[in-house]
Structure formats: structure tokens, C-alpha cells
Design an enzyme around this catalytic site. Structure first.
Site, mmCIF file in Angstrom:
data_model
loop_
_atom_site.group_PDB
_atom_site.id
_atom_site.type_symbol
_atom_site.label_atom_id
_atom_site.label_comp_id
_atom_site.label_asym_id
_atom_site.label_seq_id
_atom_site.Cartn_x
_atom_site.Cartn_y
_atom_site.Cartn_z
ATOM 1 N N ASP A 142 -32.377 3.616 -11.508
ATOM 2 C CA ASP A 142 -31.085 4.093 -12.001
ATOM 3 C C ASP A 142 -30.126 4.494 -10.881
ATOM 4 O O ASP A 142 -29.075 5.085 -11.150
ATOM 5 C CB ASP A 142 -31.273 5.282 -12.959
ATOM 6 C CG ASP A 142 -32.151 6.377 -12.356
ATOM 7 O OD1 ASP A 142 -32.128 6.541 -11.120
ATOM 8 O OD2 ASP A 142 -32.872 7.053 -13.103
ATOM 9 N N ARG A 156 -24.920 6.585 -9.293
ATOM 10 C CA ARG A 156 -25.910 7.111 -10.238
ATOM 11 C C ARG A 156 -25.463 6.668 -11.622
ATOM 12 O O ARG A 156 -24.391 7.003 -12.073
ATOM 13 C CB ARG A 156 -25.999 8.631 -10.148
ATOM 14 C CG ARG A 156 -26.998 9.265 -11.121
ATOM 15 C CD ARG A 156 -28.385 8.696 -10.910
ATOM 16 N NE ARG A 156 -29.392 9.362 -11.722
ATOM 17 C CZ ARG A 156 -29.695 9.032 -12.971
ATOM 18 N NH1 ARG A 156 -29.050 8.048 -13.572
ATOM 19 N NH2 ARG A 156 -30.644 9.666 -13.625
ATOM 20 N N ASP A 161 -31.991 7.200 -17.535
ATOM 21 C CA ASP A 161 -32.984 7.853 -16.690
ATOM 22 C C ASP A 161 -34.240 6.988 -16.689
ATOM 23 O O ASP A 161 -34.797 6.685 -17.749
ATOM 24 C CB ASP A 161 -33.309 9.257 -17.216
ATOM 25 C CG ASP A 161 -34.302 9.982 -16.314
ATOM 26 O OD1 ASP A 161 -34.262 9.739 -15.096
ATOM 27 O OD2 ASP A 161 -35.117 10.762 -16.833
ATOM 28 N N THR A 162 -34.655 6.555 -15.514
ATOM 29 C CA THR A 162 -35.882 5.780 -15.379
ATOM 30 C C THR A 162 -36.950 6.631 -14.713
ATOM 31 O O THR A 162 -36.631 7.596 -14.004
ATOM 32 C CB THR A 162 -35.637 4.509 -14.536
ATOM 33 O OG1 THR A 162 -35.160 4.892 -13.237
ATOM 34 C CG2 THR A 162 -34.623 3.607 -15.206
ATOM 35 N N GLU A 164 -39.601 8.291 -12.175
ATOM 36 C CA GLU A 164 -39.440 8.530 -10.739
ATOM 37 C C GLU A 164 -40.378 7.653 -9.909
ATOM 38 O O GLU A 164 -41.520 7.405 -10.281
ATOM 39 C CB GLU A 164 -39.710 10.004 -10.416
ATOM 40 C CG GLU A 164 -38.699 10.975 -11.000
ATOM 41 C CD GLU A 164 -37.336 10.833 -10.362
ATOM 42 O OE1 GLU A 164 -37.245 10.247 -9.261
ATOM 43 O OE2 GLU A 164 -36.349 11.294 -10.959
ATOM 44 N N ARG A 206 -22.522 11.582 -5.529
ATOM 45 C CA ARG A 206 -22.738 10.225 -6.014
ATOM 46 C C ARG A 206 -21.747 9.884 -7.121
ATOM 47 O O ARG A 206 -21.401 10.748 -7.942
ATOM 48 C CB ARG A 206 -24.165 10.074 -6.549
ATOM 49 C CG ARG A 206 -25.240 10.366 -5.519
ATOM 50 C CD ARG A 206 -26.627 10.248 -6.111
ATOM 51 N NE ARG A 206 -26.871 11.229 -7.161
ATOM 52 C CZ ARG A 206 -28.031 11.392 -7.787
ATOM 53 N NH1 ARG A 206 -29.057 10.614 -7.455
ATOM 54 N NH2 ARG A 206 -28.179 12.293 -8.737
#
Length: 353
Positions: A142, A156, A161-162, A164, A206
Site C-alpha cells: 500500500d 500512501r 491496508d495490506t 505488514e 507522505r
């Protein structure tokens, strides 16, 4: 045949020429010999000339010359015909130009409207797909780096949300590498559209943006494959409903992050929950020898159980915007209104400014 007479004439010419010179030395009448030699030479010359005119090579050359003359004449006629056709075409073009000028005068009033419509369509198409940028590096599923307007920017992705893969404080989570590899295959070196959200940057500097690949966002591609979930909900949620539909494709099939019960949650910012199942250790109990029982003693009186502490009252808010209407500066983790999903920087203080 003519050549035969020519050869005989040439031989007679040689013979009588030699005979004439001999007659001169012998002081005889040499005039007759020279006259015959001259006549023989003339005969030879005439025969050679006539035979040369009948030479097949010469005849072929003559025919070629005649043919080239005829070709030239034909080409001249063709050029004349082509000139006539060009003149006719020119007259037709003049007539068509006159008609077109009349039509253009009539349609000139409609051209500004058409141009304005085209400009509006072009502007809408470019704005809907954001600014063009080139992906220079993929951090994880992501987060990417792009070259935007000659500057390196960290993107970002909004509402995604992927798991970690690069967080030093967390192990590599299930499907994290799959999401990262999919990003590298789909985005590395490609030109994408960067559509910045209503809140341009996060606290790390970001850019918060939607990433377009053609006419589809990269976020939707990841959600459909089950390699991520909807989360990271900053102020811009304009495409959240669309992302929910893409996410339902993987969620209903139970693939990717949705294949592990309790691993992923919709729209939560508290990450993924995954614990490896602990293997039960079998312990062998040693065989005890019989021991003599001691004399029974009176049982001690049981201690009174402590009263349970009263459960703290909790306050629920939908998001930080809703909480800030009551608590403008946010709340600490000890406050009843604290929710982990609103603590984005994990500093035990939710919705701080």
C-alpha cells in the site's frame, strides 16, 4: 554473296597493285595494272558498304532506335493526357472549395460550442485520473514511490491496508508478501494517475492518494484479490462505497486475508490479528510412590471474595470528526471514549490534533 565479290575485288586489288609496281621496275606499261587495281578496290569498297548495311546488329540497332522514338512519342501523349486530367481535377477542386467555404460559413457559429464541449470532456477525463506519475519503487502493498512533476514522492494509498512486511516491530504477516509482489508486478516502472485526497499528507509527509491504473484504481485491484482490506480512513472517504463492493468479492469467496477467521476487519485501523496456534506439549507425569497421609487438620476458613470493580462506562464515536465535537483535543487511552482504531500513530492518545 556480296561479301564474296568484295573479297575477290580485294584480292584483285592486291594482285594488280603488286603487278603494277613490278611493271614500274621492269619499265613496262604499268598504267593498265594500276587502273585494274583501282577498279578492284572500288568494287571491294562498294561490296563492304552494302554488306555492312545488311548487318543484323545494325538492323537491330535501327529497330531499337525506332522503338525508343515510338516510346517517347507515346510518353509525350500520356503526359499530355495527364495534364488534361490535372486541369479537370483542378477545376473540380475549385468548385468543391467554393461549396465548402459556403458550408463553413454556415457552421462557423457551431464550432465554438463544439470546441468548448471537447475541452470540457478532456478536462474532466484528466482530472478524474489525477496527475500522471511514474512508479520508481514499491515499498509494500500500500506504499510506493513515484516521480511526480520531477520530484520523488512517497504515496500512501487511501482507504487500503495490506499486511505488514517491512515494519521492524512486527513479523511478516500472512499475505503481506503476496500483496507486495502484486504491487511490484502491477506498478513497477508504470505510469499511473495520482489523485490526492482532501487531506493531502499525513504526519510523515507522505501523499495520501488514490492510484489509478488506466480507468481503475489500484486499491480496487488489491481488494478484489483479497490481498488487503478497507482501512486507513483519513478525511477523504469519497470512494469508500466503491471499495466496499470490490472488497466484498474476496470476502464472500473467503480468499486472501478473509481466509483466516478473525484476521481482517472492515474499516478498522488496528491492523491484522494473527497468532500462530500453540502446540500442546505432552508432559509425562512421574510415578509417585505411596506416601503416608498426615493426620487431618481442620480446614482454614475461606477468605471473603473481593467485590468486582464497577465496569467503566464507555462512550462510542463513529470517527475522529464525531469525537472532536465533544472532545476537541482527543482523549488518552484511559478515557472511556478511547478507541484503538482512532489512535493512528499508536501513541495511546486518540484523535489528537
Amino acid at each position: 554473296m556480296l561479301m564474296f565479290f568484295g573479297i575477290i575485288g580485294f584480292l584483285l586489288f592486291i594482285v594488280f597493285l603488286v603487278k603494277g609496281f613490278i611493271s614500274i621496275f621492269r619499265k613496262k606499261n604499268f598504267k593498265k595494272d594500276f587502273m585494274i587495281a583501282l577498279a578492284s578496290f572500288i568494287l571491294f569498297a562498294i561490296m563492304a558498304t552494302i554488306d555492312g548495311s545488311n548487318d543484323p546488329k545494325e538492323v537491330a540497332k535501327d529497330k531499337e532506335q525506332v522503338a525508343t522514338k515510338e516510346v517517347k512519342e507515346d510518353s509525350k501523349e500520356e503526359e499530355k493526357q495527364a495534364d488534361k486530367e490535372k486541369e479537370q481535377q483542378a477545376t473540380k477542386e475549385k468548385a468543391s472549395k467554393e461549396v465548402s467555404t459556403n458550408d463553413s460559413k454556415e457552421s462557423s457559429t457551431d464550432e465554438p460550442k463544439d470546441a468548448a464541449k471537447k475541452a470540457a470532456v478532456k478536462a474532466s477525463s484528466t482530472s478524474s485520473h489525477g496527475e500522471q506519475a511514474t512508479v520508481t519503487r514499491v515499498v509494500d502493498g500500500d506504499t510506493i514511490h513515484v516521480s511526480l512533476k520531477g520530484k520523488d514522492e512517497t504515496i500512501r494509498m487511501l482507504l487500503l491496508d495490506t499486511p505488514e512486511t517491512v515494519d521492524p516491530n512486527k513479523p511478516v504477516e500472512p499475505f503481506g508478501k503476496d500483496a507486495s509482489n502484486f504491487a511490484k508486478q502491477t506498478l513497477s516502472g508504470k505510469t499511473v494517475g495520482i489523485q490526492v485526497g482532501s487531506e493531502p499528507r499525513d504526519k510523515y509527509g507522505r501523499l495520501l492518494a488514490y492510484v489509478w491504473v488506466g480507468n481503475k484504481t489500484y486499491q480496487e485491484m488489491v481488494l478484489e484479490k483479497g490481498l488487503g482490506r478497507t482501512a486507513y480512513l483519513y478525511n477523504d472517504t469519497s470512494m469508500l462505497d466503491q471499495f466496499h463492493k470490490a472488497q466484498d468479492v474476496a470476502k464472500n469467496q473467503g480468499i486472501g486475508v478473509w481466509s483466516i477467521p478473525g484476521y481482517a476487519h472492515v474499516d478498522h485501523n488496528h491492523g491484522y490479528h494473527y497468532q500462530e496456534e500453540k502446540k500442546e506439549e505432552t508432559v509425562q507425569t512421574p510415578v509417585q510412590k505411596p506416601v503416608q497421609k498426615p493426620a487431618p487438620q481442620p480446614a482454614p476458613e475461606p477468605e471473603p471474595e473481593p467485590e468486582p470493580a464497577p465496569a467503566p462506562t464507555t462512550e462510542f464515536f463513529q470517527n475522529c470528526t464525531d469525537m472532536r465535537t465533544v472532545y476537541p483535543n482527543g482523549v488518552p487511552s484511559s478515557h472511556p471514549a478511547y478507541q484503538a482504531k482512532m489512535d493512528r500513530d499508536k501513541d495511546n492518545f486518540a484523535c489528537e490534533r
